[in-house]
Every structure is written in C-alpha cells, then in structure tokens.
Design a protein around this motif. Structure first.
Motif, mmCIF file in Angstrom:
data_model
loop_
_atom_site.group_PDB
_atom_site.id
_atom_site.type_symbol
_atom_site.label_atom_id
_atom_site.label_comp_id
_atom_site.label_asym_id
_atom_site.label_seq_id
_atom_site.Cartn_x
_atom_site.Cartn_y
_atom_site.Cartn_z
ATOM 1 N N ILE A 185 35.711 38.658 10.227
ATOM 2 C CA ILE A 185 36.077 38.882 11.626
ATOM 3 C C ILE A 185 35.730 40.305 12.073
ATOM 4 O O ILE A 185 35.316 40.530 13.219
ATOM 5 C CB ILE A 185 37.576 38.588 11.839
ATOM 6 C CG1 ILE A 185 37.838 37.075 11.699
ATOM 7 C CG2 ILE A 185 38.052 39.077 13.198
ATOM 8 C CD1 ILE A 185 39.295 36.682 11.822
ATOM 9 N N TYR A 196 29.568 36.008 5.036
ATOM 10 C CA TYR A 196 29.845 34.645 5.478
ATOM 11 C C TYR A 196 30.003 33.701 4.295
ATOM 12 O O TYR A 196 30.985 32.946 4.208
ATOM 13 C CB TYR A 196 28.719 34.149 6.393
ATOM 14 C CG TYR A 196 28.920 32.711 6.835
ATOM 15 C CD1 TYR A 196 29.731 32.408 7.918
ATOM 16 C CD2 TYR A 196 28.309 31.655 6.153
ATOM 17 C CE1 TYR A 196 29.945 31.090 8.311
ATOM 18 C CE2 TYR A 196 28.515 30.338 6.542
ATOM 19 C CZ TYR A 196 29.329 30.066 7.618
ATOM 20 O OH TYR A 196 29.538 28.763 7.999
ATOM 21 N N ILE A 222 31.794 30.875 19.164
ATOM 22 C CA ILE A 222 32.696 31.838 18.540
ATOM 23 C C ILE A 222 32.291 33.254 18.933
ATOM 24 O O ILE A 222 31.259 33.771 18.493
ATOM 25 C CB ILE A 222 32.684 31.679 17.009
ATOM 26 C CG1 ILE A 222 33.157 30.276 16.635
ATOM 27 C CG2 ILE A 222 33.557 32.725 16.345
ATOM 28 C CD1 ILE A 222 33.019 29.950 15.181
ATOM 29 N N GLU A 278 37.320 32.712 16.106
ATOM 30 C CA GLU A 278 36.882 32.728 14.709
ATOM 31 C C GLU A 278 38.047 32.366 13.785
ATOM 32 O O GLU A 278 37.848 31.755 12.733
ATOM 33 C CB GLU A 278 36.309 34.093 14.326
ATOM 34 C CG GLU A 278 35.653 34.071 12.958
ATOM 35 C CD GLU A 278 34.725 35.236 12.701
ATOM 36 O OE1 GLU A 278 34.102 35.252 11.625
ATOM 37 O OE2 GLU A 278 34.613 36.122 13.577
ATOM 38 N N TYR A 300 38.099 28.751 13.687
ATOM 39 C CA TYR A 300 36.961 28.300 12.889
ATOM 40 C C TYR A 300 37.307 28.307 11.399
ATOM 41 O O TYR A 300 37.112 27.300 10.701
ATOM 42 C CB TYR A 300 35.770 29.212 13.172
ATOM 43 C CG TYR A 300 34.540 28.965 12.332
ATOM 44 C CD1 TYR A 300 33.674 27.913 12.628
ATOM 45 C CD2 TYR A 300 34.210 29.800 11.266
ATOM 46 C CE1 TYR A 300 32.528 27.692 11.878
ATOM 47 C CE2 TYR A 300 33.072 29.591 10.515
ATOM 48 C CZ TYR A 300 32.228 28.539 10.819
ATOM 49 O OH TYR A 300 31.103 28.325 10.069
#
Length: 241
Positions: free
Chosen positions: A53, A63, A119, A125, A128
């Motif tokens: 984030i 990621y 996003i 996020e 998500y």
C-alpha cells in the motif's frame, strides 16, 4: 496491480502451489500446528500489505511477495478451520464462500466496481487484499474437499480445476461475459489448483502424493517464481480485467 498476461497466471499458479507446501512446512514439518503457523503468517501478511500500500508505483517483487503471503496464510487458516475447529471441508468451504462474497459485496458497494485497475486509494487496495486472502483461503479448503472428501484425489482435482480454468479462458476469448468477473473466477480457481498440486508434491505415496521434501519443493517453487520475474518483468495493468 500487474497486467494480466500468461506470465501472470503462470506465476500465480506457482505462488499458490508454494503457499500449500510453504504453509505445510511450518504447520506439519516443523510441527508448529495450524494456529501458531497462522499467527506467524498473519504478521508477514500484514507487513507485506503495508509495504504494498505504501509503494508509490507497481513493484513486481513487493506484489508477488504479498501474494505468496496470502497463499501461505490462506493454507494454514483453511486447515485450522477445517481440522482444528472440526467444521470439515464442506463447512469450511461454505464459511469461506460467504466471506469471499461479502468482501466482494462490500468492495462493490463502497466503490461501484471490483475491477483491478480501479485501485487508486489505500481503502480500495485494502478491499483488494482482503478479497484475495479470502479467495486463497477458500481455494485451500475447496482443493482439499475435492481431493479428499469427494474422492478425486490430487491428480483428479488438478484435472478438474485445469478444465474449469480452460472454460473460463474460452469464455474470456469468445463471449461477452464481464472480463472483470471472469478474471476473479480464474483468480479464485487457480488457488485450489495450486493446493492439489502442492499436496500431490508433498503428501505420502500411500495417499497418492510424491512424498517430496516440503522444504525442497518450496525452495524450487520459489526459485522458479524468481527466475520468471527476473527474465520477464511484469508491468502495471493499463485496462480493466
């Protein structure tokens, strides 16, 4: 978020398989149990989400580190719910389906879309990653239910989920169904595929597995992910999927 390409799906399946062998390494091979392993992986997951984030732009290493954190945590959560809490695979799967649908519903109500490229804020996020965590946990329970309770075993389960993914790919290519919904359907189904493949690698021969060392299998899967990402770097998504 990364662009969804063939490389994305290859790494995703490897990451879900690693989640199974990695989660089992702590809970079973190290003998820490499902609850203690869940607490350890939960700390890693929270740290990974904070890194993701706070990142100013897409970073493939951060990621996929976060994705792997969700797969390992999802494995131990599902095993804890299914086995230690005694609800069984059908009960655990039902609970997690409800959690996943609730996550999608809250996300859509708050933003009006569940498309990955929407996003833009920490709040979206957060939805998500919560959704992904539920999908990874559900996938573990669903994979175990298919292989053990339904009786398809690991190879049968792998063939089933591969066939379902092929149907989704065909729908993406030749129908007008929402690409966003098809993306999430494929995302969810890659997890039980990884779960049964991971179990096939490390479960005993008597149970239909290859009885490979969990640490070695996890190391090979992690090395494969790193190699793919190093050779073909992934880029951020430019359109909804």
């Amino acid at each position: 978020m990364p662009a969804v390409t063939l490389g994305f799906w290859v790494v995703k399946i490897l990451a879900t398989t690693l989640g199974e062998t990695g989660g089992d390494s702590l809970s079973m091979s190290m003998g820490l149990g499902y609850l203690t392993s869940t607490l350890i992986f939960a700390v890693v997951f929270v740290a990974a989400v904070i890194l993701q984030i706070r990142a100013a732009r897409f970073n493939q290493w951060v990621y996929w580190f976060t994705i792997i954190a969700t797969t390992t945590l999802g494995t131990t959560i599902a095993d804890y719910v299914d086995r230690d809490l005694g609800v069984g695979y059908p009960g655990g799967t039902t609970i997690l389906v409800i959690c996943l649908l609730a996550s999608f519903g809250l996300w859509f109500k708050a933003t009006g879309t569940i498309a990955v490229t929407s996003i833009q804020t920490p709040r979206t996020e957060g939805f998500y990653w919560l959704t992904i965590l539920f999908s990874q946990t559900l996938g573990t329970a669903l994979g175990d239910w298919t292989a053990d309770t339904i009786g398809l075993e690991y190879t049968g389960g792998a063939l089933l989920f591969t066939a379902l993914l092929a149907v989704i790919a065909a729908a993406y290519r030749w129908t007008r169904l929402s690409h966003t919904l098809l993306f999430w359907a494929a995302f969810v189904l890659t997890r039980p595929l990884g779960a049964v493949v991971g179990d096939f690698l490390d479960k005993p021969l008597a149970k239909g597995g290859l009885a490979l060392d969990r640490y070695a299998a996890s190391a090979v899967l992690l090395a494969a992910i790193i190699a793919i990402l190093a050779i073909r770097r992934q880029h951020p998504a430019a359109r909804p999927h």
